[in-house]
Motif scaffolding. Structure first.
Motif, mmCIF file in Angstrom:
data_model
loop_
_atom_site.group_PDB
_atom_site.id
_atom_site.type_symbol
_atom_site.label_atom_id
_atom_site.label_comp_id
_atom_site.label_asym_id
_atom_site.label_seq_id
_atom_site.Cartn_x
_atom_site.Cartn_y
_atom_site.Cartn_z
ATOM 1 N N MET A 36 0.417 -14.940 1.060
ATOM 2 C CA MET A 36 0.039 -14.277 2.305
ATOM 3 C C MET A 36 -0.919 -13.125 2.044
ATOM 4 O O MET A 36 -1.922 -12.935 2.762
ATOM 5 C CB MET A 36 1.286 -13.773 3.042
ATOM 6 C CG MET A 36 2.176 -14.889 3.582
ATOM 7 S SD MET A 36 1.343 -15.859 4.864
ATOM 8 C CE MET A 36 1.124 -14.609 6.127
ATOM 9 N N ASP A 37 -0.648 -12.338 1.020
ATOM 10 C CA ASP A 37 -1.533 -11.198 0.683
ATOM 11 C C ASP A 37 -2.909 -11.691 0.290
ATOM 12 O O ASP A 37 -3.936 -11.088 0.661
ATOM 13 C CB ASP A 37 -0.921 -10.387 -0.461
ATOM 14 C CG ASP A 37 0.386 -9.701 -0.031
ATOM 15 O OD1 ASP A 37 0.601 -9.567 1.204
ATOM 16 O OD2 ASP A 37 1.195 -9.319 -0.919
ATOM 17 N N LEU A 75 -4.446 -14.381 1.319
ATOM 18 C CA LEU A 75 -5.141 -14.827 2.522
ATOM 19 C C LEU A 75 -5.685 -13.644 3.317
ATOM 20 O O LEU A 75 -6.817 -13.677 3.814
ATOM 21 C CB LEU A 75 -4.206 -15.659 3.400
ATOM 22 C CG LEU A 75 -3.823 -17.037 2.856
ATOM 23 C CD1 LEU A 75 -2.776 -17.682 3.755
ATOM 24 C CD2 LEU A 75 -5.061 -17.929 2.778
ATOM 25 N N LEU A 76 -4.906 -12.565 3.444
ATOM 26 C CA LEU A 76 -5.350 -11.380 4.187
ATOM 27 C C LEU A 76 -6.537 -10.718 3.494
ATOM 28 O O LEU A 76 -7.466 -10.226 4.143
ATOM 29 C CB LEU A 76 -4.184 -10.394 4.331
ATOM 30 C CG LEU A 76 -3.037 -10.865 5.246
ATOM 31 C CD1 LEU A 76 -1.877 -9.872 5.207
ATOM 32 C CD2 LEU A 76 -3.529 -11.028 6.681
ATOM 33 N N THR A 77 -6.520 -10.697 2.173
ATOM 34 C CA THR A 77 -7.634 -10.087 1.426
ATOM 35 C C THR A 77 -8.916 -10.867 1.653
ATOM 36 O O THR A 77 -9.999 -10.292 1.841
ATOM 37 C CB THR A 77 -7.296 -10.060 -0.076
ATOM 38 O OG1 THR A 77 -6.066 -9.330 -0.259
ATOM 39 C CG2 THR A 77 -8.412 -9.410 -0.872
ATOM 40 N N ASP A 78 -8.870 -12.170 1.674
ATOM 41 C CA ASP A 78 -10.049 -12.992 1.930
ATOM 42 C C ASP A 78 -10.617 -12.751 3.313
ATOM 43 O O ASP A 78 -11.836 -12.708 3.518
ATOM 44 C CB ASP A 78 -9.704 -14.470 1.769
ATOM 45 C CG ASP A 78 -9.373 -14.810 0.312
ATOM 46 O OD1 ASP A 78 -9.795 -14.041 -0.572
ATOM 47 O OD2 ASP A 78 -8.693 -15.847 0.078
ATOM 48 N N VAL A 79 -9.773 -12.565 4.296
ATOM 49 C CA VAL A 79 -10.231 -12.321 5.670
ATOM 50 C C VAL A 79 -10.938 -10.981 5.790
ATOM 51 O O VAL A 79 -11.984 -10.840 6.438
ATOM 52 C CB VAL A 79 -9.033 -12.397 6.640
ATOM 53 C CG1 VAL A 79 -9.443 -11.939 8.041
ATOM 54 C CG2 VAL A 79 -8.501 -13.825 6.708
ATOM 55 N N ASP A 80 -10.426 -9.917 5.143
ATOM 56 C CA ASP A 80 -11.028 -8.567 5.221
ATOM 57 C C ASP A 80 -12.377 -8.524 4.543
ATOM 58 O O ASP A 80 -13.292 -7.796 4.962
ATOM 59 C CB ASP A 80 -10.087 -7.542 4.592
ATOM 60 C CG ASP A 80 -8.799 -7.400 5.417
ATOM 61 O OD1 ASP A 80 -8.835 -7.766 6.632
ATOM 62 O OD2 ASP A 80 -7.755 -6.984 4.877
ATOM 63 N N GLN A 90 4.976 -14.361 -0.516
ATOM 64 C CA GLN A 90 4.348 -13.093 -0.144
ATOM 65 C C GLN A 90 2.996 -12.925 -0.833
ATOM 66 O O GLN A 90 2.033 -12.439 -0.230
ATOM 67 C CB GLN A 90 5.284 -11.928 -0.517
ATOM 68 C CG GLN A 90 4.802 -10.579 -0.024
ATOM 69 C CD GLN A 90 4.724 -10.512 1.485
ATOM 70 O OE1 GLN A 90 5.599 -11.021 2.176
ATOM 71 N NE2 GLN A 90 3.642 -9.894 2.004
#
Length: 233
Positions: free
Chosen positions: A186-187, A189-194, A183
């Motif tokens: 995954m978090d 990776l999402l932070t890098d995208v935003d 988890q």
């Protein structure tokens, strides 16, 4: 002669006599016996041809005398031919017997070879089976099974988990820790995208150029085809 000389001479005569008797009673080999029979066959065959020539000669002589009206001479020649025919018949019977003996002896030699081969086989198998009785084989197989069982037990003992290694760890707790780690990844990776700005495509400056389709070059064959179509119309 003295008594001792006579005794020695008597012994020497007995020895020589025994040697000759032994030679007389020696059993011939199958090869030598077959050879002697074939020599006899060859001799009888030659004798048979000679005897047949004598029969043919007397018959021809009898016919010749009959032509000359010599009946007495013809009868004499015919009697001779009959006598020779009897001798010829005897030779044929002897040849038949000799050939049968050769055939029988050769078959016996083959049988002897087979018997000798079977005897060799039996001796070889006896040597092999000398220390390999059914009881010995059964005991050995039992020992093999025991050794295999011992080997399996050793392998099982070597692969057992040693005491104290991981005894204080709980499987459920370890699985929960793995889920938390997944988890967190995954978090991240999402932070890098935003946080990464989105690049917009650039607008071209000036008036856009519109490509104009040029007519394809007309070949000579197309022109001729067009003229023919016009003439037909």
């Amino acid at each position: 002669f003295h008594q001792g000389d006579r005794e020695g001479a008597g012994k020497e005569m007995r020895l020589f006599g025994k040697s000759k008797a032994a030679e007389a009673t020696a059993v011939p080999s199958a090869v030598s016996a077959t050879q002697k029979l074939k020599e006899a066959e060859e001799m009888l065959t030659k004798r048979q041809k000679f005897q047949q020539s004598k029969v043919d000669k007397e018959i021809a002589n009898a016919k010749e005398k009959m032509k000359k009206k010599d009946k007495a001479g013809a009868v004499t020649a015919l009697k001779k031919s009959k006598l020779y025919e009897k001798a010829l018949d005897t030779l044929e019977k002897q040849l038949f017997n000799i050939r049968m003996q050769i055939e029988t002896l050769e078959n016996a030699s083959v049988s002897q070879g087979v018997f000798s081969a079977q005897k060799t086989f039996a001796t070889a198998m006896g040597g092999i089976n000398k220390n390999m009785t059914p009881e010995n084989v059964e005991d050995q197989m039992m020992e093999v099974r025991e050794q295999m069982e011992t080997y399996d037990q050793i392998q099982e003992a070597l692969t057992e988990t040693l005491p104290g290694v991981g005894d204080d760890l709980d499987d459920d707790e370890l699985l929960a820790e793995l889920e938390d780690m997944e988890q967190e990844e995954m978090d991240a990776l999402l932070t890098d995208v935003d946080s990464t700005p989105t690049a917009l495509p650039s607008v071209p400056a000036g008036t856009p150029q519109i490509a104009v389709a040029r007519p394809a070059a007309v070949s000579e064959e197309d022109e001729e085809l067009a003229k023919l179509m016009a003439d037909m119309g």
